[in-house]
Design a protein around this motif. Structure first.
Motif, short mmCIF file in Angstrom:
data_model
loop_
_atom_site.label_atom_id
_atom_site.label_comp_id
_atom_site.label_asym_id
_atom_site.label_seq_id
_atom_site.Cartn_x
_atom_site.Cartn_y
_atom_site.Cartn_z
N GLU A 62 64.59 -61.94 55.76
CA GLU A 62 63.68 -62.50 56.77
C GLU A 62 63.09 -61.40 57.64
OE1 GLU A 62 62.67 -65.77 56.74
OE2 GLU A 62 63.79 -65.63 54.87
N GLN A 63 63.89 -60.40 57.98
CA GLN A 63 63.37 -59.29 58.77
C GLN A 63 62.32 -58.51 57.98
OE1 GLN A 63 66.96 -57.22 59.95
NE2 GLN A 63 67.21 -58.52 61.77
N GLN A 64 62.56 -58.32 56.69
CA GLN A 64 61.57 -57.63 55.85
C GLN A 64 60.27 -58.42 55.79
OE1 GLN A 64 61.66 -54.47 54.58
NE2 GLN A 64 63.48 -54.40 55.88
N ALA A 65 60.38 -59.74 55.71
CA ALA A 65 59.17 -60.58 55.70
C ALA A 65 58.40 -60.40 57.01
CB ALA A 65 59.54 -62.04 55.49
N LEU A 66 59.10 -60.37 58.12
CA LEU A 66 58.44 -60.16 59.41
C LEU A 66 57.75 -58.80 59.47
CD1 LEU A 66 61.20 -61.60 61.78
CD2 LEU A 66 58.92 -62.56 61.41
N LEU A 67 58.40 -57.79 58.93
CA LEU A 67 57.84 -56.44 58.98
C LEU A 67 56.58 -56.30 58.13
CD1 LEU A 67 61.13 -54.33 58.85
CD2 LEU A 67 59.67 -54.78 60.85
N ARG A 68 56.42 -57.12 57.12
CA ARG A 68 55.26 -57.06 56.22
C ARG A 68 53.99 -57.65 56.84
NH1 ARG A 68 59.05 -58.86 52.23
NH2 ARG A 68 58.28 -61.00 52.37
N HIS A 69 54.13 -58.36 57.95
CA HIS A 69 52.99 -59.14 58.46
C HIS A 69 52.64 -58.80 59.90
CE1 HIS A 69 54.74 -61.35 55.11
NE2 HIS A 69 53.49 -61.71 54.86
N LYS A 70 51.38 -58.99 60.21
CA LYS A 70 50.90 -58.76 61.57
C LYS A 70 51.00 -60.02 62.43
CE LYS A 70 46.72 -57.45 64.09
NZ LYS A 70 45.31 -57.12 63.98
N THR A 71 50.75 -61.17 61.81
CA THR A 71 50.76 -62.44 62.54
C THR A 71 51.81 -63.35 61.93
OG1 THR A 71 48.41 -62.25 63.11
CG2 THR A 71 49.38 -64.47 63.18
N ILE A 72 52.66 -63.90 62.79
CA ILE A 72 53.71 -64.83 62.34
C ILE A 72 53.42 -66.18 62.98
CG2 ILE A 72 56.15 -65.39 62.35
CD1 ILE A 72 54.99 -61.79 62.55
N VAL A 73 53.24 -67.18 62.13
CA VAL A 73 53.01 -68.55 62.57
C VAL A 73 54.28 -69.34 62.30
CG1 VAL A 73 51.63 -70.64 62.24
CG2 VAL A 73 50.55 -68.38 61.98
N PHE A 74 54.76 -70.02 63.31
CA PHE A 74 55.95 -70.87 63.18
C PHE A 74 55.47 -72.31 63.10
CE2 PHE A 74 57.10 -67.02 65.42
CZ PHE A 74 58.17 -66.58 64.65
N GLN A 75 55.57 -72.90 61.91
CA GLN A 75 55.07 -74.26 61.68
C GLN A 75 56.25 -75.22 61.56
OE1 GLN A 75 51.79 -75.41 61.50
NE2 GLN A 75 52.85 -77.38 61.58
N TYR A 76 56.24 -76.26 62.39
CA TYR A 76 57.36 -77.20 62.40
C TYR A 76 56.98 -78.49 63.13
CZ TYR A 76 57.93 -75.20 67.10
OH TYR A 76 57.72 -74.77 68.38
N PRO A 77 57.78 -79.53 62.94
CA PRO A 77 57.60 -80.74 63.75
C PRO A 77 58.34 -80.56 65.08
CG PRO A 77 59.31 -81.11 62.13
CD PRO A 77 58.79 -79.72 61.89
N PHE A 78 57.78 -81.11 66.12
CA PHE A 78 58.40 -81.06 67.45
C PHE A 78 59.56 -82.05 67.46
CE2 PHE A 78 57.61 -81.57 72.22
CZ PHE A 78 57.87 -80.24 72.52
N TYR A 79 60.81 -81.52 67.50
CA TYR A 79 62.02 -82.35 67.45
C TYR A 79 62.71 -82.34 68.81
CZ TYR A 79 62.72 -83.05 62.38
OH TYR A 79 62.63 -83.46 61.09
N TRP A 80 62.90 -83.49 69.39
CA TRP A 80 63.62 -83.57 70.65
C TRP A 80 63.19 -82.49 71.64
CZ3 TRP A 80 65.85 -87.67 72.46
CH2 TRP A 80 66.29 -88.65 71.55
N TYR A 81 61.88 -82.37 71.79
CA TYR A 81 61.27 -81.46 72.77
C TYR A 81 61.52 -79.99 72.43
CZ TYR A 81 61.74 -86.00 74.86
OH TYR A 81 61.73 -87.35 75.05
N ASN A 82 61.75 -79.70 71.18
CA ASN A 82 62.09 -78.35 70.78
C ASN A 82 61.76 -78.16 69.30
OD1 ASN A 82 63.32 -75.78 70.77
ND2 ASN A 82 64.89 -76.48 72.19
N MET A 83 62.27 -77.10 68.76
CA MET A 83 62.13 -76.81 67.33
C MET A 83 63.31 -77.40 66.57
SD MET A 83 63.25 -72.79 67.44
CE MET A 83 62.30 -72.42 68.91
#
Length: 191
Positions: free
Chosen positions: A50-71
Motif C-alpha cells: 500500500e505504501q508503494q502504491a501511494l509513492l507511485r501517485h501524485k493524487t490519492i482519492v479515497f472513495q467510500y460510502p459515508f458510514y456512521w458519520y465516518n469512513m
C-alpha cells in the motif's frame, strides 16, 4: 497519475459507488484503483504494498460510502497501519509530502438532514475534520471532499436519479484529478 483507494465493505451490493468506479474505469484517465476490501477481506493489509502504491501517485482519492458519520472500518484500519511513523509522519516521515489527498464519498441521507435543525444535526464537512488533519499531519495537500447525497436505495431514493448523480460525481472526480495532475493520459490499472 492518480490512485483510487476504494473502501466499500459491501461493494458487490453497492449501487452508487459501483457506478462511480465503473465510470472511472471507463475514462481515459491515468488511474490505479485498489479495492482494499477485496484485497484484504481479513483486514490483514500489506502495508509495504500500500505504501508503494501511494509513492507511485501524485493524487490519492479515497472513495467510500459515508458510514456512521465516518469512513468504513477497513479504511480507518488502512490509515492506522499504512500511514505509519517515519513514513507518513515523524522526523523522517515525509514520504507523502506534497501529494494530493482527496476524500470522495457517497451520503445515503438527504442534504436537508445534514443541517443543524436536520435529522443528523451537523453538516457533512464537520465530520471530515479528522481527514483534513490526517492530510495536514502527513504534509499532504488536502482537497475539499467531494460527495453527493441521497444514495441509499433502501431509504427510497430513485435508482435513476442516483445513477445520474453517480455518473456526474465520477465526472467531477475525473475533472478534479485532471486539474490536479495536468499530465498525460494512460491506461487504468485495476488491482
Amino acid at each position: 497519475m492518480s490512485l483510487i483507494i476504494l473502501a466499500h465493505p459491501t461493494y458487490d451490493k453497492s449501487f452508487a459507488n459501483k457506478i462511480i468506479i465503473e465510470e472511472l474505469k471507463n475514462s481515459n484517465s491515468d488511474i490505479e484503483i485498489r479495492n482494499i476490501h477485496e484485497l484484504y477481506p481479513d483486514y490483514n493489509i500489506d502495508v509495504k504494498a500500500e505504501q508503494q502504491a501511494l509513492l507511485r501517485h501524485k493524487t490519492i482519492v479515497f472513495q467510500y460510502p459515508f458510514y456512521w458519520y465516518n469512513m468504513p472500518a477497513i479504511l480507518k484500519h488502512w490509515f492506522d497501519v499504512v500511514f505509519e511513523y517515519q513514513f507518513a509522519y515523524g522526523s523522517q516521515g515525509d514520504k507523502l509530502k506534497g501529494k494530493n489527498f482527496l476524500p470522495s464519498f457517497t451520503v445515503g441521507s438527504s442534504q436537508d438532514s445534514y443541517t443543524p435543525l436536520g435529522f443528523q444535526h451537523f453538516r457533512v464537512y464537520e465530520f471530515c475534520k479528522p481527514l483534513e488533519q490526517t492530510a495536514y499531519h502527513s504534509q499532504m495537500n488536502y482537497i475539499e471532499p467531494m460527495y453527493f447525497y441521497g444514495t441509499s436505495l433502501t431509504a427510497g431514493y430513485a435508482k435513476e436519479e442516483i445513477k445520474t448523480n453517480a455518473k456526474q460525481h465520477a465526472e467531477k472526480i475525473i475533472q478534479q484529478i485532471q486539474e490536479l495532475e495536468k499530465d498525460g493520459v494512460l491506461d487504468i490499472e485495476v488491482i
